[in-house]
Write a protein that holds these residues in place. Sequence first.
Motif, PDB file in Angstrom:
ATOM      1  N   GLY A  50     -13.502  -1.374  -1.963  1.00 56.59           N
ATOM      2  CA  GLY A  50     -12.902  -0.272  -2.720  1.00 56.59           C
ATOM      3  C   GLY A  50     -11.840   0.455  -1.919  1.00 56.59           C
ATOM      4  O   GLY A  50     -10.783   0.828  -2.447  1.00 56.59           O
ATOM      5  N   LEU A  51     -12.102   0.665  -0.606  1.00 58.67           N
ATOM      6  CA  LEU A  51     -11.122   1.349   0.247  1.00 58.67           C
ATOM      7  C   LEU A  51      -9.864   0.505   0.415  1.00 58.67           C
ATOM      8  O   LEU A  51      -8.739   1.022   0.368  1.00 58.67           O
ATOM      9  N   VAL A  75     -13.951  -8.019 -11.712  1.00 63.30           N
ATOM     10  CA  VAL A  75     -14.832  -8.657 -10.727  1.00 63.30           C
ATOM     11  C   VAL A  75     -15.578  -7.615  -9.909  1.00 63.30           C
ATOM     12  O   VAL A  75     -16.798  -7.735  -9.678  1.00 63.30           O
ATOM     13  N   THR A  76     -14.871  -6.575  -9.453  1.00 65.48           N
ATOM     14  CA  THR A  76     -15.545  -5.540  -8.654  1.00 65.48           C
ATOM     15  C   THR A  76     -16.564  -4.764  -9.489  1.00 65.48           C
ATOM     16  O   THR A  76     -17.615  -4.357  -8.974  1.00 65.48           O
ATOM     17  N   THR A  77     -16.283  -4.548 -10.758  1.00 58.50           N
ATOM     18  CA  THR A  77     -17.260  -3.889 -11.627  1.00 58.50           C
ATOM     19  C   THR A  77     -18.519  -4.743 -11.769  1.00 58.50           C
ATOM     20  O   THR A  77     -19.656  -4.241 -11.675  1.00 58.50           O
ATOM     21  N   LEU A  78     -18.338  -6.044 -11.984  1.00 57.93           N
ATOM     22  CA  LEU A  78     -19.490  -6.949 -12.061  1.00 57.93           C
ATOM     23  C   LEU A  78     -20.252  -6.962 -10.741  1.00 57.93           C
ATOM     24  O   LEU A  78     -21.497  -7.003 -10.726  1.00 57.93           O
ATOM     25  N   LYS A 193     -11.363   0.039 -19.608  1.00 56.91           N
ATOM     26  CA  LYS A 193     -12.659   0.136 -20.297  1.00 56.91           C
ATOM     27  C   LYS A 193     -13.790  -0.339 -19.407  1.00 56.91           C
ATOM     28  O   LYS A 193     -14.936   0.096 -19.584  1.00 56.91           O
ATOM     29  N   PHE A 194     -13.501  -1.233 -18.446  1.00 54.82           N
ATOM     30  CA  PHE A 194     -14.550  -1.683 -17.532  1.00 54.82           C
ATOM     31  C   PHE A 194     -15.061  -0.525 -16.675  1.00 54.82           C
ATOM     32  O   PHE A 194     -16.265  -0.378 -16.458  1.00 54.82           O
ATOM     33  N   VAL A 195     -14.138   0.292 -16.153  1.00 56.81           N
ATOM     34  CA  VAL A 195     -14.536   1.420 -15.315  1.00 56.81           C
ATOM     35  C   VAL A 195     -15.344   2.421 -16.124  1.00 56.81           C
ATOM     36  O   VAL A 195     -16.360   2.959 -15.652  1.00 56.81           O
ATOM     37  N   ALA A 247     -16.684   2.843  -6.868  1.00 58.31           N
ATOM     38  CA  ALA A 247     -16.120   2.915  -8.219  1.00 58.31           C
ATOM     39  C   ALA A 247     -15.067   4.012  -8.313  1.00 58.31           C
ATOM     40  O   ALA A 247     -14.031   3.851  -8.971  1.00 58.31           O
ATOM     41  N   LEU A 248     -15.330   5.152  -7.638  1.00 61.48           N
ATOM     42  CA  LEU A 248     -14.358   6.249  -7.634  1.00 61.48           C
ATOM     43  C   LEU A 248     -13.071   5.830  -6.922  1.00 61.48           C
ATOM     44  O   LEU A 248     -11.961   6.149  -7.369  1.00 61.48           O
ATOM     45  N   LEU A 249     -13.205   5.098  -5.809  1.00 61.07           N
ATOM     46  CA  LEU A 249     -12.018   4.638  -5.087  1.00 61.07           C
ATOM     47  C   LEU A 249     -11.183   3.688  -5.954  1.00 61.07           C
ATOM     48  O   LEU A 249      -9.953   3.806  -6.024  1.00 61.07           O
TER      49      LEU A 249
END
Length: 690
Positions: A50-51, A75-78, A193-195, A247-249
């Motif tokens: 994320g960083l 991908v990162t959400t999954l 929409k994923f986030v 997720a915030l990053l």
Amino acid sequence: MAARSSLTYNIKRHSDLIIAGLIIGIVLLIIIPLPPGALDFFLTLSMALGLVILLITMFTTEPLQFSIFPSLLLVTTLYRLALNISSTRLILGQGAAGKVIEAFGQFVVGGNYVVGAVVFIIITVIQFVVITNGSGRVAEVAARFTLDAMPGKQMSIDADLNSGLITEDEARARRERLQKEADFFGAMDGASKFVRGDAIAGIVIIIVNVLGGFVIGVVQMGMPMTEALQRFTILTIGDGLVAQIPALLISTAAGILVTRATSDGTFGKDISRQFLNFPKVLLLAGTIIGAIGLIPAMPNILFLSMAAALLYTSRMLSRERQKEAMQAARQAAEQQARQQRREPENVFTYFQVDPLEIEIGYNLISLTDESQGGDLLQRLAAVRRQCAAELGILVRPIRIRDNMQLGYNSYVIKIRGVQVAGGELMPGHHLAMDPLGQDLKFNGIPTTEPTFNLPAWWVSGEDREFVELNGFTVVDCSTVLVTHLTEIIKQHAHELLGRQEVKELIDVVKEKNPAVVEELLPDLLSLGEVQKVLQNLLKEKVPVRDLVTILEAIADGARLNKDPDYLTDCVRQALARTICQRYSDEKGKLSVITLHPRLEQNLQDAIQQTQFGAYPVLEPQMARRLLDKLNTVVEDVTLRGANPVVLCSPRVRLPFRRLIERYLPNLAVLSLNEIPANVEVEAIGTVSID
């Protein structure tokens, strides 16, 4: 060092397989239980990823430099959801979830699950309500505006291409970039929409983990209710914080990426340059902060220190701006002095003339505007392709200019800056022509078709269907202009074929047939002599597309005689099948007009060689009788529905053609040597002056 380079090469070579394996591994995280140590590693990797994504967005100068971001967001959400499932399995199954989650639960929130719950809710609200909604809205608007602006940008690219400002490769690259930009913002609109779903899933997982952990701790592990509530709540909130911080990053990175316009530098450079570009604002802000710091109830030292920093920064920026202004003025003075020492004006640009251009009046500008339904620019590109296919010549990009001195509906066609044709169009109307000669009454504005000077009428859209049903030929304004332009190019093709165009065509032939070019140029003939032969062919509407055959015929003839007229006849004999095919009927029969033998003998006796070629020198009365008789025979043949062609001996063909080309420019003159043996010839008229 060699082993390290080999490893890097192998990773790059098989990167697609590696990425596919990692995505499959993310899915396996949902199924396979993880030990606490492995979960700590994957959670740390999530925060680092994320960083890295956030920093990449801050160092890009335009969104397309990180065009993979929408897919990466999925991908990162999954990945985070898979880690949530793994951590939930450990929390509910063992009452522990590794050191990372425990550290966040104990250190970050101080071991107080109430404080942790409040911090988690605040982070979730910031991400879900503020950042995600805002970036999603920006992506939606950007996608909509990008799609709306595509026709105008496409028209601008086509206009630059037709005017010669860019090449076809540059135009293709710009169109691809424009399409990628539209696809990127459209994908970002959906990826946001994923986030949002990830934030909702985090809240649901927190509630499930707290309630499920409380029940498991009390019922299965025999913990007191207070201890079970505190233990599982702290672990769950620690898990939520570990998941929500990456997720915030990433959601912040999404917001930065879609809100950035095209710039000249990175995000940090843009902020430093634009934020510090107004020293007066800092001066005013420092004064206000200093005034507030004088209030007794305020922390005076803090406010006064901040005011002093703002005032000092404003002062330094003002001095820097003054230095830059003085330096710019000094550079401008030096440049002006250098220009004064040079010649007053560079006049070489005035010697550049466009080979072919169209000037249009004010009302015809809409024909070039795609947003108003204009398709003239695309049709001009089609004209160039048609000329290459039919005549074999290279037509340079056709420039279109608006000329306010012309009539509102007028246009002119210029070759090398000189007007050769023109006409008038009526935008919003169609040109109707009557090939059957009917006496039909309808509402139309009488006019003359500009290409062939035929009677025609401008009709509105309501009358178009009526006149079409009655056998009229109806075309729009762009078709009228393009047809006129095409005929002008065919008539003046020899003028558009310069030495540079001939060189480029020969270079194309040389790529696959180098032998014929190397034999001919430069040993036998110069480039200008080859150009003269090609121009002679184009004057008589003979296509020069088959350059290999033409160059071979020139090379064979040049060993005997280098006269352009002789070489032209050699080429015409080599292209006999092509020439006859243009004038034969559907059955392959060639209908010709012959010259009386006595007339041919008179023409042959009157031929004189000049520096411009062979010409027949006839008495004026005899020449007039010949032209009148020829015109009568041509009209008679045309009324029979045949294509008039004059057939004569090889020696007389070219001088006779030069005699009549001013009066009958479209009449083809062939010699007996240009008729293949398998072509049937029928004489349907004879020219005689006796």
